[in-house]
Design an enzyme around this catalytic site. Structure first.
Site, short mmCIF file in Angstrom:
data_model
loop_
_atom_site.label_atom_id
_atom_site.label_comp_id
_atom_site.label_asym_id
_atom_site.label_seq_id
_atom_site.Cartn_x
_atom_site.Cartn_y
_atom_site.Cartn_z
N LEU C 181 31.02 34.15 41.18
CA LEU C 181 31.21 33.31 42.47
C LEU C 181 31.86 34.45 43.58
O LEU C 181 32.72 35.13 43.33
CB LEU C 181 32.49 32.38 42.36
N LEU C 230 30.61 33.22 36.62
CA LEU C 230 29.34 32.80 36.50
C LEU C 230 28.21 33.67 36.10
O LEU C 230 27.12 33.22 35.62
CB LEU C 230 29.05 31.95 37.87
N ASP C 261 32.83 27.57 34.07
CA ASP C 261 31.46 27.28 34.65
C ASP C 261 30.35 27.52 34.19
O ASP C 261 30.09 28.37 32.83
CB ASP C 261 31.41 27.52 36.11
#
Lengths: 376, 376, 376
Positions: C181, C230, C261
């Site tokens: 991110l 991620l 995530d």
């Protein structure tokens, strides 16, 4: 030379290097060897047991890495430092003769300082951000699990769940992590009523394993030494598993005529694939720490000399994290597994009850224990 | 000296010590020897195919490196001798000349002594506590699977399920474990009615794979040599997998325009993770025995020289366990998987039927087989 | 000598032969060169950011070891120049001075030749049988993901899904694969409305991850450099993962006060077992490419020097397969997972939203970014 008989009493200590003989030299022979007279009495705190405990402590002092002793010290008398190697015999004498009252006193003061709660078979140390639970059984040998030990562990875990601990560190005092079920405890009670005792033992295991399945905060295990049977099968129910390079892992269920427990029938195949899982569950294959790490049962292996430091370093790092993040992360990882694991636990315990309750199943176990005893 | 012709008749038996040669001495050489008397019975050994088949045999004689060549071959023309090494040709001559009646007789006596049931494509040996099933196909090359071979295996397994065997040991005669589907068998039948033959083959696979999924006693596989396609994908449906260090594992489905079978689309990702599974299933990556072990497809790898001894030692140990414990343990491990696997098998066979039934899918397969043949 | 400035402008392209440099020669140097002419168009690229971007590039130029430094840097203090090597500064000057108009022209012609679609943060090359998507972000540093980058990736994937590509190759330009991110993007927007921005970011992640879960053709990833957060957690949602030996993998979620995530809470334990998964998810343990391969996150590791050739060789092989077989095979492998993954994605994003929306969660992230900045 009085030591002689004990040493020779454990021939496989030389040949096979069994866990007891190496990890707790001095204890195992005594244990396995000459205590038939003590056994029947064995409600666990009276006279003769004290000696065993003392020996146990000494044994820890003898321990190879010596490290877990430091990690968890329970027994920190200066006397112990002198307690080493060949002189173990001599030492044992000294101990038996003299230091009992002293170590007993010391033990209690250490415990009181560390925690408000006293247990007989475990040591609980509330530390900064985490709770450290150490197996250190007095009602069983080699940190093996009987209903009483399990109940203490469950109580300590539920305490850690409720307080401000961010996580739990689980390890053991001495050079053995956990030897699985306490068969002697079990067998001693069987003559009374096999069905009832089998059901009681299966019930104890179910509750114990469910405690791990349902625990919400991360559990980190520092496997200091051999993890056998239920002592190995609960590892996948914990979150991070670090092992001393000297540790080893074995689930020799079929050898003593038992079926797997601790959700190992679900978790072992998930972790290492069916082929490797069945080698462990059906054939009782023993894994070294490194092999267990390669197969995914263990997260990391550390050298014996620095094991405790490495563990403490990392655990403190973890304990500095946002507790909400830790708990939510664990919840996410475990989300889909809880029901599956509870059901697996249920099934496994049902099968255990059935096998223990049967004449054949009981025979296998008795034969196994007898064989072990006859080896002396 | 009667042994002589047999030994020379199976040169790879000496060189490679395949499990078959060791585990069922006497059977293998005979099998590898001359079977012209049987050949004419096979409906499919007509004209053009012969050349391809002949190449296959010669190649086999040459060793495993050219082994894929034999993947689909089926017959024995004299042309092929030119491909064989001089030595092999010589040996073959000796065989053809002399040992036919003898070996044929020996073969039958061996079989009758070992088992009450006679099969054409497998050898079944009922042993103390377990049933040993060996692939040793006569209706296909390189232990590849056609509906007839599969039916024999299923029959032997159902026999072992019903009798007092505690477990099944599955291995193969020769230096190949199993080459997967018998494409030549398939292709030979396709011109008749592609749709019907595709459906028939898919149905045969479905039943074959379901037999493994539903088998209740532990199946131990001793992979003596290459395991390809369906021969590799059924391994995770068994319980313990030991491999000869010379074995290798490959599922080159996409290469011959086919989709995966044997529940490999479910079990491979479970065992080794999606990335490695797709390398095998989509790219046909070949794994050595050691790599297969590292990835969890195989439990343990043994040296070729002692493979059969190691296997037999361990299998006897296993066969001495309480059979109730073995079966219950397997049931626990497999509990949640049966339905999932049956559904996966169903899906995979549906897709196979669809692909085989399509012009494009069939073309891919024919191209593949043609390429293999053209390589000579 | 026109080549000169370009070469020096991207020193790591020479030293490390990143996949971008080899896989799309001509594109990379241009990209790495000067883009001030384009910059002003970017809404967020106002004044001070420029310096940051340059610094970021310089840091990359310094080597991957200092790479984390660039992870989040935004901070644009002149101090940072002190971090740059003298040479890098010099090179930057050369770049800024001279090659702008040339490279700009080159860039556009390259892009137009390769693909009908133009993106800002990715490069899409339609090739024979497959679509090659390369991360090469301009709206973020180090190929980190903000909603705009994600949207471009999703658009390129949906294009590849619809056209005649048999598969997708995903890689990155430069020496970094993907840094997860884009926290700076996030933090810059937070003061406006924390709740709304948290929800928006979580929504962007959910859609982005769902695109991977639902993509029907095989996705092969060539991980040229560090894959973080991620950027690492989406790897198991792809089908085959090849890594440059220099790549490394880390998901240090708890370090910046975030929960996992990209379905990593489901896929990581499936692939490597819970113990190893939690080491990554809870403790942020960094895996080398080889370790990631041993644990099953990566299919194969290639040497930096031949990485792009190895990738291209294999991708072309794959792209020659029957597309129906490829798609059906992927469908079979993914059959049971889609719903489970979508639900996991949903849960993970809900938790992220909750944590980001809380004062404590936001504090952790700000502290983390501040710490990173303070390190300079």
């Amino acid at each position: 030379m009085e030591q002689g008989p004990e040493d020779t009493a454990a021939p496989e200590a030389v040949a096979e290097k069994p866990i007891g003989a190496l990890l707790s030299p001095g204890v195992e022979p005594v244990r396995m060897g000459s205590r038939p007279g003590i056994r029947p009495l064995l409600p666990q705190a009276s006279g003769p047991v004290k000696a065993a405990v003392a020996t146990g402590l000494a044994v820890n002092g003898n321990g190879t890495s010596q490290f877990m002793a430091g990690l968890t010290t329970n027994c920190t008398s200066p006397l112990q430092t002198s307690v080493m190697s060949v002189k173990a015999v001599k030492r044992k004498f000294i101990r038996d003769r003299g230091d009992k009252p002293f170590t007993k006193r010391l033990r209690f003061s250490v415990r009181q300082r560390e925690s408000a709660y006293r247990y007989r078979d475990i040591v609980v140390r509330k530390q900064d951000g985490f709770t450290h639970i150490l197996l250190s059984t007095k009602s069983s040998e080699n940190n093996s699990l009987n209903p009483e030990v399990m109940k203490e562990l469950q109580s300590a875990l539920s305490m850690a769940d409720a307080d401000d601990s961010k996580l739990v560190l689980l390890s053991a005092v001495g050079s053995v992590f956990c030897c699985g079920l306490d068969f002697l405890y079990f067998i001693r009670r069987l003559p009374d009523d096999r069905k009832r005792e089998s059901a009681r033992m299966a019930e104890a295991i179910r509750n114990f394993v469910n405690t791990f399945i349902q625990f919400k905060k991360p559990i980190v295990v520092a496997v200091n030494g051999p993890a056998i049977g239920l002592g190995a099968s609960i590892l996948p129910l914990c979150d991070v598993v670090w092992a001393n390079e000297k540790a080893w892992f074995q689930t020799p269920y079929t050898t003593f005529g038992q079926s797997p427990d601790g959700c190992s029938t679900v978790m072992f195949p998930k972790i290492m694939g069916g082929a490797s899982a069945n080698e462990m569950l059906l054939r009782g294959r023993k894994l070294t720490a490194q092999e267990a790490c390669d197969k995914g049962l263990v997260s990391q292996v550390f050298w014996p000399g620095t094991f405790s430091q490495e563990v403490m370093l990392r655990i403190k790092e973890l304990a500095s994290c946002n507790p909400v993040v830790l708990e939510e992360s664990k919840a996410l990882v475990r989300f889909n597994m809880r029901l599956e694991l509870e059901q697996a636990n249920e099934r496994e315990c049902e099968v255990l009850k059935k096998i223990w309750g049967s004449a054949q199943g009981m025979d296998s176990m008795l034969k196994y224990v007898k064989r072990k005893i006859d080896e002396f």
